[in-house]
Motif scaffolding. Structure first.
Motif, PDB file in Angstrom:
ATOM      1  N   SER A  21       0.815  -1.072   0.062  1.00 51.61           N
ATOM      2  CA  SER A  21      -0.097   0.021   0.032  1.00 51.61           C
ATOM      3  C   SER A  21       0.722   1.299   0.028  1.00 51.61           C
ATOM      4  O   SER A  21       1.767   1.121   0.530  1.00 51.61           O
ATOM      5  CB  SER A  21      -0.843   0.000   1.041  1.00 51.61           C
ATOM      6  N   SER A  30      -6.402  14.995  -6.483  1.00 54.00           N
ATOM      7  CA  SER A  30      -6.160  13.601  -6.935  1.00 54.00           C
ATOM      8  C   SER A  30      -4.949  13.399  -7.733  1.00 54.00           C
ATOM      9  O   SER A  30      -4.931  14.447  -8.861  1.00 54.00           O
ATOM     10  CB  SER A  30      -7.480  12.917  -7.710  1.00 54.00           C
ATOM     11  N   THR A  53      -6.106   7.714 -14.100  1.00 58.02           N
ATOM     12  CA  THR A  53      -7.360   8.185 -13.553  1.00 58.02           C
ATOM     13  C   THR A  53      -8.464   7.384 -13.691  1.00 58.02           C
ATOM     14  O   THR A  53      -9.519   7.404 -13.102  1.00 58.02           O
ATOM     15  CB  THR A  53      -7.347   9.671 -13.740  1.00 58.02           C
ATOM     16  N   SER A  70      -4.574  -1.321  -8.065  1.00 54.83           N
ATOM     17  CA  SER A  70      -5.846  -0.609  -7.675  1.00 54.83           C
ATOM     18  C   SER A  70      -5.426   0.913  -7.071  1.00 54.83           C
ATOM     19  O   SER A  70      -4.428   0.977  -6.342  1.00 54.83           O
ATOM     20  CB  SER A  70      -6.827  -1.124  -6.851  1.00 54.83           C
ATOM     21  N   ARG A  71      -6.339   1.546  -7.266  1.00 57.85           N
ATOM     22  CA  ARG A  71      -6.209   3.050  -6.501  1.00 57.85           C
ATOM     23  C   ARG A  71      -7.485   3.571  -5.970  1.00 57.85           C
ATOM     24  O   ARG A  71      -8.705   3.058  -6.349  1.00 57.85           O
ATOM     25  CB  ARG A  71      -5.643   3.956  -7.475  1.00 57.85           C
ATOM     26  N   ASP A  72      -7.383   4.457  -5.014  1.00 59.71           N
ATOM     27  CA  ASP A  72      -8.414   5.277  -4.476  1.00 59.71           C
ATOM     28  C   ASP A  72      -8.127   6.798  -4.955  1.00 59.71           C
ATOM     29  O   ASP A  72      -7.394   7.351  -4.182  1.00 59.71           O
ATOM     30  CB  ASP A  72      -8.539   5.037  -2.928  1.00 59.71           C
ATOM     31  N   GLY A  73      -8.787   7.214  -5.615  1.00 61.40           N
ATOM     32  CA  GLY A  73      -8.189   8.673  -5.878  1.00 61.40           C
ATOM     33  C   GLY A  73      -8.572   9.682  -4.880  1.00 61.40           C
ATOM     34  O   GLY A  73      -7.996  10.572  -4.963  1.00 61.40           O
ATOM     35  N   ALA A  74      -9.759   9.597  -4.476  1.00 58.06           N
ATOM     36  CA  ALA A  74     -10.054  10.724  -3.415  1.00 58.06           C
ATOM     37  C   ALA A  74      -9.138  10.439  -1.968  1.00 58.06           C
ATOM     38  O   ALA A  74      -8.903  11.476  -1.688  1.00 58.06           O
ATOM     39  CB  ALA A  74     -11.568  10.124  -2.936  1.00 58.06           C
ATOM     40  N   LYS A  75      -8.576   9.111  -1.734  1.00 60.79           N
ATOM     41  CA  LYS A  75      -7.829   9.206  -0.742  1.00 60.79           C
ATOM     42  C   LYS A  75      -6.618   9.171  -1.231  1.00 60.79           C
ATOM     43  O   LYS A  75      -5.407   9.282  -0.209  1.00 60.79           O
ATOM     44  CB  LYS A  75      -8.027   8.097   0.092  1.00 60.79           C
ATOM     45  N   ASN A  76      -5.832   9.483  -2.414  1.00 60.37           N
ATOM     46  CA  ASN A  76      -4.662   9.206  -2.950  1.00 60.37           C
ATOM     47  C   ASN A  76      -3.978   7.934  -2.523  1.00 60.37           C
ATOM     48  O   ASN A  76      -2.692   8.107  -1.884  1.00 60.37           O
ATOM     49  CB  ASN A  76      -3.957  10.538  -2.881  1.00 60.37           C
ATOM     50  N   THR A  77      -4.548   7.067  -2.578  1.00 64.93           N
ATOM     51  CA  THR A  77      -3.687   5.701  -2.173  1.00 64.93           C
ATOM     52  C   THR A  77      -3.661   4.677  -3.311  1.00 64.93           C
ATOM     53  O   THR A  77      -4.492   4.817  -4.351  1.00 64.93           O
ATOM     54  CB  THR A  77      -4.280   5.002  -1.189  1.00 64.93           C
ATOM     55  N   THR A  79      -2.458   0.566  -4.238  1.00 64.11           N
ATOM     56  CA  THR A  79      -2.209  -0.663  -3.764  1.00 64.11           C
ATOM     57  C   THR A  79      -1.638  -1.676  -4.931  1.00 64.11           C
ATOM     58  O   THR A  79      -2.137  -1.651  -5.957  1.00 64.11           O
ATOM     59  CB  THR A  79      -3.415  -1.361  -2.707  1.00 64.11           C
TER      60      THR A  79
END
Length: 114
Positions: A21, A30, A53, A70-77, A79
């Motif tokens: 992560s 983002s 994106t 994978s990504r979480d654009g809102a959290k800028n993470t 994995t």
């Protein structure tokens, strides 16, 4: 100041799984393309996987079918799920994110024993 912090690296036996992560701090917008690179001892740093994106992905051939980014654009993470690990996956893994400028994490060791 933007900082990227990786986690999840450790020693694992061949055939095992790991989940890396990376989380960004110091910025709220983002990121654009984010991804993972790795550098084995004595070798150049290489791309492992990147994700845009819109969710489009690119993988290096040697990890296709085994790794998933994978990504979480809102959290800028971002994995990296790594399955069926092989000794040749042993390397320092680096997270990379871009907001125009490129930012790197400090790197995290992944060691796969045979």
């Amino acid at each position: 100041q933007v900082q990227l912090v990786e986690s999840g690296g450790r020693l694992v036996q061949a055939g095992g799984s790991l989940r890396l992560s990376c989380a960004a701090s110091g910025i709220t917008s983002s990121a654009n393309v984010v991804g993972w690179y790795r550098q084995a001892r004595g070798k150049q740093r290489e791309l492992v996987a990147i994700i845009g994106t819109g969710g489009s992905t690119i993988y290096t051939d040697s990890v296709k079918g085994r790794f998933t980014i994978s990504r979480d654009g809102a959290k800028n993470t971002v994995t990296l799920q790594m399955n069926d690990l092989k000794p040749e996956d042993t390397a320092v893994y680096y997270c990379r994110m871009t907001w125009g400028s490129v930012y790197w994490g400090q790197g995290i060791q992944v060691t796969v024993s045979s």
